[in-house]
Design an enzyme around this catalytic site. Structure first.
Site, PDB file in Angstrom:
ATOM      1  N   HIS A  77       5.363 -11.265-172.644  1.00  9.41           N
ATOM      2  CA  HIS A  77       4.173 -11.406-173.488  1.00  9.41           C
ATOM      3  C   HIS A  77       3.149 -12.384-172.914  1.00  9.41           C
ATOM      4  CE1 HIS A  77       6.375 -14.880-175.413  1.00  9.41           C
ATOM      5  NE2 HIS A  77       5.150 -15.354-175.554  1.00  9.41           N
ATOM      6  N   ASP A 134      11.577  -9.079-172.979  1.00 12.21           N
ATOM      7  CA  ASP A 134      10.513 -10.094-172.939  1.00 12.21           C
ATOM      8  C   ASP A 134      10.624 -10.963-171.688  1.00 12.21           C
ATOM      9  OD1 ASP A 134       8.185 -11.299-173.697  1.00 12.21           O
ATOM     10  OD2 ASP A 134       9.128 -12.720-175.092  1.00 12.21           O
ATOM     11  N   SER A 187       5.658 -20.677-173.618  1.00  9.00           N
ATOM     12  CA  SER A 187       6.319 -19.404-173.334  1.00  9.00           C
ATOM     13  C   SER A 187       6.488 -19.175-171.843  1.00  9.00           C
ATOM     14  CB  SER A 187       5.520 -18.252-173.923  1.00  9.00           C
ATOM     15  OG  SER A 187       5.758 -18.109-175.286  1.00  9.00           O
TER      16      SER A 187
END
Length: 476
Positions: A203, A236, A318
């Protein structure tokens, strides 16, 4: 679970007015009591800017079908952990918020705030110095005090947080991803090998996959263009490669996430709210935490059996490494659970001490496959399961997607093991299965060809069967 959105610029801090330095009051005549002088109280008291309550930063939403054979699943239901601020609850995750366009004001605002703080401190020091000097003039004697010019050598052992950070930081990068439309975001990654491969979250780079722009900046300030080598939406995980990579790259050492214990110390590195090279600490709060998420497309979902940590993780963390006390990578920071409606004026949430990382044993396998072929490989049982919120197990769907496909793939692993529509899977090996997303997350911690033991219920009776997992290549 919800996860942080990337691409948030740091907003400018509120400016503070210049601090007046009053001249010292004239001395009172002898015998007359003096009132408080201009420095008798702190007239420069500064109140902190109020912040909004932390908010839901949604990343993870859930599809309504199993990984195979009916991929991709339909749009996910909303999450009991946050819905981007609407306050509604429900299924397994909320939709990922599209990254906001990058703003050029972020870092400038931060610098301005730091400069204001420095000026306030300088004014205070100057005023006190002047007052003390005058008071010394009024006395008959004075004492000179000399401070030692040496504080001694500061040694930081390799096992300290400072020692781990000093070794790991040079091998982390801040990633800036920009889509064709100009929207972008900031995330983190770490050096995977000496060839210039960087591991991060899917992402983080999703917006730049189709012709967008990627850059990776090291703590030294060196900036490199990069390209996506492969991305696994379901896991992911993504791998990018530096263009014209330097020859002195030092890959981070990978640990063993299977041996991690609750209570182990953790160190997270990332760029929260665009603040690159930030280090935070905590512990492993839990293991095997089922987390489902969406990248915002609404058509596919990511699943993980995550490491939970209370190390502070925020939007921008992230893709960064979660390290153990020895500096080994044990996970990839990916998601946070948060509440409210975002602070810093961005509508994005901050850390409340519930962060989730993809175990490195799984991420390493995925990254290696992406480097080899550019495509992810998923383990599967070959059966569709219900993704509705449940606590009794993962029920094999009674109908296939759209009522056309069979919920149990003919000739697939589940069919060979004798599983049928309506069976409720309650355990995979020694893991308790309480829902469809939990089952998918646990299956994806394995590799195709692994043999697992499945416990299921049919007509009120419990059965156990061995299943050899099959494989599926690609996200679609």
């Amino acid at each position: 679970m919800s996860t942080e959105n990337e691409g948030t610029a740091v907003p400018p801090a509120p400016s503070a007015p210049p601090v007046p330095v009053d001249a010292p009051a004239a001395p009172a005549p002898e015998g007359q009591a003096q009132g408080p002088g201009p420095y008798g109280q702190d007239s420069r008291e500064q109140s902190a800017p109020s912040q909004g309550a932390p908010g839901d930063a949604a990343h993870h939403g859930v599809s309504s079908s199993a990984p195979d054979p009916s991929w991709p699943p339909p749009p996910p239901p909303t999450s009991p952990y946050g819905d981007g601020g609407s306050g509604s609850g429900g299924g397994w995750g909320s939709s990922y918020q599209q990254p906001a366009p990058k703003s050029g004001r972020g870092r400038g605002g931060l610098v301005a705030a730091l400069l204001v703080a420095a000026l306030v401190a300088g004014g205070l020091g100057g005023g006190l110095g002047y007052t003390l000097a005058k008071n010394n003039d009024d006395t008959s004697g004075s004492t000179t005090v000399s401070a030692s010019s040496s504080g001694g050598d500061v040694k930081r052992d390799p096992g300290t947080v400072a020692g781990v950070a000093a070794r790991a930081l040079p091998s982390t990068v801040t990633i800036e991803a920009e889509s064709n439309s100009g929207e972008g975001g900031t995330g983190t990654g770490f050096v995977f090998d000496k060839q210039g491969h960087i591991v991060t979250n899917n992402h983080v780079v999703a917006g730049a996959v189709d012709g967008g722009k990627l850059t990776a900046t090291f703590p030294s300030g060196k900036k490199y263009d990069a390209q996506v080598v492969g991305h696994a939406q379901g896991y992911d995980v993504a791998v990018i490669k530096l263009k014209n990579a330097p020859s002195d790259l030092k890959p981070l050492t990978l640990g063993d996430s299977d041996k991690v214990a609750v209570g182990d110390a953790t160190i997270a590195i990332g760029a929260p709210f665009g603040l690159s090279d930030t280090v935070t600490t905590g512990i492993i709060s839990a293991k095997n935490r089922p987390v489902a998420s969406s990248d915002g497309s609404g058509s596919q979902a990511s699943y993980m059996s995550a490491l939970q940590t209370d190390a502070s993780i925020n939007p921008g963390n992230s893709g960064g490494p979660l390290l153990d006390a020895q500096g080994n990578v044990i996970g990839i920071n990916s998601a946070i659970q948060s509440t409210g409606n975002g602070g810093f004026g961005t509508g994005q949430s901050g850390s409340i001490g519930l962060g989730f990382a993809i175990p490195i044993n799984q991420a390493e396998y995925v990254a290696q496959e992406l480097i080899k072929t550019g495509k992810p490989v998923y383990a599967k049982i070959g059966a569709s399961v219900s993704l509705e919120d449940s606590s009794g197990g993962a029920q094999i769907s009674k109908e296939g997607a759209g009522g056309t496909a069979s919920p149990v793939e003919p000739g697939g692993p589940a069919a060979k093991a004798g599983l049928k529509p309506g069976d409720v899977i309650t355990k995979l090996d020694d893991r308790v299965i309480d829902s469809g997303p939990t089952l998918i997350g646990e299956i994806w911690t394995h590799k195709p060809g692994d043999k697992v033991t499945i416990t299921y219920e049919r007509d009120g009776k419990q059965h156990t069967v061995d299943v050899t997992l099959g494989s599926r290549v690609g996200d679609n």
